[in-house]
Design an enzyme around this catalytic site. Structure first.
Site, PDB file in Angstrom:
ATOM      1  N   TRP A 101     -15.054  37.349  47.815  1.00 28.39           N
ATOM      2  CA  TRP A 101     -15.344  38.572  47.384  1.00 28.39           C
ATOM      3  C   TRP A 101     -15.700  39.284  48.200  1.00 28.39           C
ATOM      4  O   TRP A 101     -15.237  40.658  48.600  1.00 28.39           O
ATOM      5  CB  TRP A 101     -16.078  38.294  45.777  1.00 28.39           C
ATOM      6  CG  TRP A 101     -15.367  38.169  44.842  1.00 28.39           C
ATOM      7  CD1 TRP A 101     -15.703  36.942  44.194  1.00 28.39           C
ATOM      8  CD2 TRP A 101     -14.303  38.418  44.125  1.00 28.39           C
ATOM      9  NE1 TRP A 101     -14.841  36.602  43.235  1.00 28.39           N
ATOM     10  CE2 TRP A 101     -14.164  37.557  43.114  1.00 28.39           C
ATOM     11  CE3 TRP A 101     -13.567  39.879  44.282  1.00 28.39           C
ATOM     12  CZ2 TRP A 101     -12.748  37.920  42.271  1.00 28.39           C
ATOM     13  CZ3 TRP A 101     -12.623  40.029  43.635  1.00 28.39           C
ATOM     14  CH2 TRP A 101     -12.114  38.927  42.594  1.00 28.39           C
TER      15      TRP A 101
ATOM     16  N   LYS B  98     -19.786  38.794  33.151  1.00 31.15           N
ATOM     17  CA  LYS B  98     -20.223  37.358  33.539  1.00 31.15           C
ATOM     18  C   LYS B  98     -21.616  37.407  32.588  1.00 31.15           C
ATOM     19  O   LYS B  98     -21.811  36.573  31.790  1.00 31.15           O
ATOM     20  CB  LYS B  98     -20.272  37.149  34.901  1.00 31.15           C
ATOM     21  CG  LYS B  98     -18.968  37.082  35.633  1.00 31.15           C
ATOM     22  CD  LYS B  98     -19.110  37.600  37.008  1.00 31.15           C
ATOM     23  CE  LYS B  98     -17.606  37.825  37.638  1.00 31.15           C
ATOM     24  NZ  LYS B  98     -16.574  36.824  37.423  1.00 31.15           N
TER      25      LYS B  98
ATOM     26  N   ASP C  21     -23.038  43.500  45.999  1.00 37.66           N
ATOM     27  CA  ASP C  21     -22.320  43.299  44.626  1.00 37.66           C
ATOM     28  C   ASP C  21     -23.115  42.012  43.907  1.00 37.66           C
ATOM     29  O   ASP C  21     -23.046  40.923  44.690  1.00 37.66           O
ATOM     30  CB  ASP C  21     -20.834  42.879  45.048  1.00 37.66           C
ATOM     31  CG  ASP C  21     -19.842  42.031  43.919  1.00 37.66           C
ATOM     32  OD1 ASP C  21     -20.430  42.374  42.897  1.00 37.66           O
ATOM     33  OD2 ASP C  21     -18.894  41.682  44.170  1.00 37.66           O
TER      34      ASP C  21
HETATM   35  N1  PMP Z   1     -17.221  40.526  42.935  1.00 38.27           N
HETATM   36  C1  PMP Z   1     -17.612  39.527  42.283  1.00 38.27           C
HETATM   37  C2  PMP Z   1     -18.868  38.412  43.026  1.00 38.27           C
HETATM   38  C3  PMP Z   1     -16.668  38.553  41.406  1.00 38.27           C
HETATM   39  O1  PMP Z   1     -17.000  37.493  40.949  1.00 38.27           O
HETATM   40  C4  PMP Z   1     -15.629  39.485  40.857  1.00 38.27           C
HETATM   41  C5  PMP Z   1     -14.918  39.068  39.616  1.00 38.27           C
HETATM   42  N2  PMP Z   1     -14.778  37.614  39.297  1.00 38.27           N
HETATM   43  C6  PMP Z   1     -15.514  40.743  41.425  1.00 38.27           C
HETATM   44  C7  PMP Z   1     -16.290  41.080  42.240  1.00 38.27           C
HETATM   45  C8  PMP Z   1     -14.232  41.652  40.646  1.00 38.27           C
HETATM   46  O2  PMP Z   1     -14.487  42.003  39.621  1.00 38.27           O
HETATM   47  P1  PMP Z   1     -13.613  42.889  38.638  1.00 38.27           P
HETATM   48  O3  PMP Z   1     -12.450  41.811  38.255  1.00 38.27           O
HETATM   49  O4  PMP Z   1     -14.284  43.311  37.633  1.00 38.27           O
HETATM   50  O5  PMP Z   1     -12.820  44.181  39.561  1.00 38.27           O
END
Ligand code: PMP
Length: 392
Positions: free
Chosen positions: A133, A228, A204
């Site tokens: 991420w 989550k 994040d």
């Molecule tokens: N950052 C992290 C740490 C994540 O775990 C996720 C989704 N698993 C995201 C960003 C992306 O999130 P979204 O699908 O809501 O854009």
């Protein structure tokens, strides 16, 4: 697993019609399993029951919550309560704006540089590269500015947070960004990184916010998707220190513009009302459970139990260094990919679902968000022991 049967029907009109008239249900359909999905993830059962009770009429409105205006008195009251509960749980001071935004956490990967960096070609932002991420966030930031990598975990295949002695910052950087908990790699910062004075720290926390108490004042901006630990997909939380508002680049879309969203109490356009409502229920559940200090104790105990059994049995391998392991996403491997696949099926037969690792990493991953009950972890521990005995 599903043992129902769809009888033939020539022209089904609605799913509900098929469901009620032609679907033979049995107890299997109603059995709730332990869901280790990384997100959308398991919700507290109490929240699910409350949602059910709120249909088809919500709070005497003559309609469900999905069918009322976001500007109605009832929904505005809901929004105010959700914000108040959010502030109470995280102890958010007044000089932070609490925004409910569209676009998921990925939307925030663009929103952060657009809102915080000056519109100059040489603008720089600092990023930690500690997992998948982080990489996605860095790619997004490169669309808007130069990115300085403070430290990278790539050489260790993201199995640890690099040693602080190796970190380097671009001092003129507009902010420093890190992913608190890498959901795919299972690696996590145990404390927020120390950054140069006056450099806003941006994080994040998609897979860790509300899993533990945090000191909000350490951060300039905190973002998290909801699916989550704070509800369902469709809504994204951004907590923004007020002095970082009013800086957005002119091309920033209105719905990703912190200043404009703050001015409109997150109702600049029609917001995702149902996810917002669900987040409110999750906050109420968290408060009833005793708040974040209490939840953090449960989370530590749950993760410790699983890491202990994985370390104890020679059969399994946890790639992440013990000091940097995630409490939310436990990543591990069996001795072979074939055994990984067999364990997925073995666990499912025993009511533990969605334990397959992310495609980028392979192996297995157990996501242990707040709503995962202790009984789920206890069942999984038994599954791991029995499987290792049978196949080890
Ligand atoms: N950052 C992290 C740490 C994540 O775990 C996720 C989704 N698993 C995201 C960003 C992306 O999130 P979204 O699908 O809501 O854009």
């Amino acid at each position: 697993m599903v043992q129902g049967r769809l009888a033939k029907k020539t022209k089904p009109l609605f799913y509900m019609e098929i469901y009620h008239e032609n679907y033979e249900m049995n107890a299997t359909h109603l059995q709730r399993c332990f869901n280790f999905s990384p997100g959308p993830a398991t919700l507290p059962e109490a929240v699910l029951h409350r949602i059910q009770a709120d249909f088809p009429v919500w709070q005497g409105q003559g309609a469900s919550v999905m069918e009322v205006s976001h500007r109605s008195t009832a929904f505005m009251a809901l929004a105010a309560k959700v914000e108040a509960d959010c502030r109470r749980l995280l102890v958010i001071p007044e000089h932070y704006a609490v925004l409910f935004m569209p676009g998921g956490a990925r939307g925030q990967f663009d929103a952060v540089p657009m809102n915080l960096l000056p519109a100059t070609p040489n603008a720089v932002a600092n990023y930690f590269a500690v997992g998948v991420w982080s990489q996605v966030a860095i790619e997004a930031a490169r669309r808007h500015a130069q990115v300085h990598i403070v430290a990278s975990g790539e050489d260790s295949d993201y199995s640890e947070i690099p040693d602080p002695a190796s970190w380097s910052f671009a001092e003129q950087g507009g902010y420093c960004f890190f992913v608190d908990n890498e959901t795919i790699d299972g690696v996590a910062f145990q404390t927020p990184p120390s950054v140069p004075e006056d450099m806003p720290l941006v994080t994040d926390m998609s897979s860790s916010l509300f899993s533990k108490p945090i000191d909000i004042e350490r951060y300039g901006v905190i973002v998290a998707c909801a699916q989550k630990n704070l509800g369902i997909s469709g809504i994204t939380l951004a907590i923004v220190r007020q002095d970082l508002l009013d800086k957005a680049r002119p091309y920033t879309p209105d719905v990703l513009n912190y200043t404009k969203m703050a001015a409109q109490q997150s109702m600049l356009n029609t917001p995702p009302t149902f996810p917002w409502y669900v987040t409110g229920l999750v906050f109420e559940w968290l408060l009833a459970e005793g708040g974040l200090a209490r939840i953090a104790e449960h989370n530590q105990a749950k993760a410790a139990q699983l890491y202990a059994v994985l370390d104890d049995l020679d059969f399994y391998r946890c790639p992440v260094q013990p000091a940097h392991r995630s409490l939310m996403n436990v990543v591990f491997y069996c001795p072979s990919p074939e055994l990984d696949a067999q364990l997925v099926a073995f666990a499912a037969e025993r009511g533990c679902l969605n334990i397959k690792g992310h495609a980028r990493k392979g192996g297995l991953r157990l996501s242990l968000y707040n709503a995962m009950p202790k009984a789920g972890v206890a069942t999984m521990v038994e599954v791991l022991r029995t499987f290792a005995q049978q196949y080890g």
